[in-house]
Design an enzyme around this catalytic site. Structure first.
Site, PDB file in Angstrom:
ATOM      1  N   HIS A  24       0.832  -1.207   0.000  1.00 31.55           N
ATOM      2  CA  HIS A  24       0.000   0.000   0.000  1.00 31.55           C
ATOM      3  C   HIS A  24       0.869   1.261   0.000  1.00 31.55           C
ATOM      4  O   HIS A  24       0.484   2.264  -0.590  1.00 31.55           O
ATOM      5  CB  HIS A  24      -0.936  -0.011   1.214  1.00 31.55           C
ATOM      6  CG  HIS A  24      -2.037  -1.020   1.105  1.00 31.55           C
ATOM      7  ND1 HIS A  24      -3.365  -0.682   1.210  1.00 31.55           N
ATOM      8  CD2 HIS A  24      -2.011  -2.360   0.881  1.00 31.55           C
ATOM      9  CE1 HIS A  24      -4.104  -1.781   1.064  1.00 31.55           C
ATOM     10  NE2 HIS A  24      -3.298  -2.800   0.863  1.00 31.55           N
ATOM     11  N   ASP A 115      -5.757   5.876   2.150  1.00 28.58           N
ATOM     12  CA  ASP A 115      -5.959   4.495   1.725  1.00 28.58           C
ATOM     13  C   ASP A 115      -7.456   4.192   1.775  1.00 28.58           C
ATOM     14  O   ASP A 115      -8.130   4.495   2.766  1.00 28.58           O
ATOM     15  CB  ASP A 115      -5.199   3.563   2.682  1.00 28.58           C
ATOM     16  CG  ASP A 115      -4.931   2.196   2.087  1.00 28.58           C
ATOM     17  OD1 ASP A 115      -5.896   1.557   1.646  1.00 28.58           O
ATOM     18  OD2 ASP A 115      -3.763   1.783   2.072  1.00 28.58           O
TER      19      ASP A 115
END
Length: 464
Positions: A24, A115
């Site tokens: 990520h 995110d």
């Protein structure tokens, strides 16, 4: 080469908050570099627990700041669920304090990119008068399937009846093509909760940013764009492996692992073009001892050279004496400089778990794949690799859930050895490589979306 654009006045300031795992951090860091190259002030937030493995200060034209995630440097959670719980308890307060700190400076935060599995960030930002948008580290196709899971309807019926899945803009899917968490949380309730929380306030976000590109998922992007302001901005890999417009952008630059770079590259240099199978299952996937043995002996049976990444925590699963028996054929390392490896002329195929970053890197560098998915979004990515983009083959899993050494040998042979199938896969791999470069190049679909995002932010800045 694209130079950092000079603009008058103070630049709009964007905060970027990834979930602190390698898969990520990398794409959100790369997107941060692109935004900085367009003239924005960008601050990427990394957790205190990673300490010195993450640089601080001004790096790659972006500002990197630590944020307290519930752990001091070097402290580790016992489980993923424990980490998630402490992270959720600590980060909202840390983030609020950081935003308030910047509000007292000449560069207050104007937008926060978070995110997608941290949707609460949008609620917090709005309470402080800031806009925000999620960054999706999975494909549009996978997100669409998660959405249909929440909606029930056709997907629920197909799963109950164990029939083929037919949904708008998606290819026909079998049950083993679906993301694993669509079937239920299994032993990952915390991860399951995060994944499906993505939709909790999705209608309130002003931008939905995606690590994909229009051409790769055109029908799905169009379908999703009819519901939300979807903007693909990928592939988010270092520019020197794509459009080469950011000349100092040769690597991600932040790694939680130490790659055996010199060892890997020297070994690859000694091999013939297209002769090596590169094998890596990313930073999280863990195979059983029995599956590790089948993989090992399958590599040996293929008679191809192999470079195999086995993380330190997995090394004890490699069969005894295997490294010695295959010393002439292969090299086993604990981590690799994956982009450099995939770009190397000796690599003929990539045996991968089909994590989205790895898949997108292989697509962008034109490397054929042998897909061996494990969980989450990987089965769906593998379906697209084999049947939609047609850049590889997918390994068949036996009835006992095991992939045999014979099946591994068969798939490697199909992708590596001369024949019509290999030629088709290579031709398709080259096609997608060119399209990936075009998307990020000046005037490409992703570049236009990034330019539009920057222009909107700057126009709001000038009005204030």
């Amino acid at each position: 080469m694209e130079m950092r654009k000079q603009r008058t006045g103070s630049a709009s300031h964007v905060l970027v908050l990834p979930l602190p795992i390698q898969g990520h951090i990398n794409p959100m860091l790369q997107f941060s570099k692109r935004l900085a190259s367009k003239g924005l002030k960008v601050t990427l937030l990394t957790p205190t627990s990673t300490g010195n493995s993450m640089p601080q200060g001004n790096v790659f034209s972006i500002n990197i700041e630590h944020i307290f995630d519930g752990y001091k440097e070097g402290e580790r959670a016992a489980t993923a669920d424990e980490y998630i719980e402490r992270f959720m308890g600590a980060v909202p307060l840390s983030l609020t304090e950081l935003i308030e700190k910047y509000s007292a400076t000449q560069t207050p935060v104007k937008f926060i990119i978070y995110d997608s599995i941290l949707p609460w960030v949008l609620d917090l930002a709005k309470s402080l008068g800031i806009e925000g948008g999620p960054f999706f580290t999975q494909t549009c196709a996978v997100t669409a399937l998660y959405y249909h899971k929440l909606q029930g309807g056709a997907l629920k019926t197909a799963m109950e009846e164990k029939s083929l899945v037919s949904l708008p803009s998606l290819p026909q899917l079998e049950l083993n093509d679906l993301p694993s968490l669509v079937h239920g949380p299994g032993s990952y309730p915390g991860v399951y909760g995060l994944i499906f929380s993505q939709f909790s306030n999705i209608d309130e976000a002003s931008w939905l940013l995606w690590n994909t590109f229009n051409e790769l998922e055109d029908e799905i992007v169009d379908w999703m764009a009819s519901k939300w302001p979807v903007k693909p901005i990928g592939p988010t890999i270092p520019s020197m492996f794509l459009d080469k417009r950011l000349e100092d952008d040769k690597e991600y630059g932040i790694s939680l692992f130490n790659p055996n770079s010199e060892t890997c590259m020297k070994w690859l240099d000694s091999k013939e073009p297209g002769s090596v199978v590169y094998v890596s299952f990313g930073s999280l996937a863990a195979l059983t001892d029995d599956q590790m043995a089948e993989l090992a002996w399958g590599l040996k049976r293929s008679n191809a050279h192999f470079l195999w990444v086995v993380r330190e925590s997995e090394k004890q699963k490699v069969p005894a004496n295997f490294a010695e028996e295959t010393a002439e054929m292969g090299l086993i390392v604990t981590w690799s400089p994956q982009l450099e490896v995939l770009a190397h002329k000796s690599v003929g195929c990539f045996m991968t778990h089909c994590g989205w970053n790895s898949t997108l890197e292989a697509l962008s560098l034109g490397v054929p794949m042998v897909a061996m998915p494990q969980w989450t979004d990987q089965p769906t990515n593998a379906k697209f690799v084999a049947d939609v983009w047609q850049v590889g083959v997918r390994i068949k899993v036996g009835e006992n859930g095991m992939v045999t050494r014979e099946e591994i040998e068969r798939c490697i042979t199909e992708v590596m050895m001369d024949g019509e199938r290999r030629d088709e896969i290579r031709t398709n791999s080259e096609k997608w490589k060119k399209l990936a470069i075009m998307a990020m190049d000046e005037g490409g679909s992703s570049d236009k979306n990034i330019e539009e995002f920057v222009a909107k932010l700057e126009s709001k800045q000038q009005l204030q």
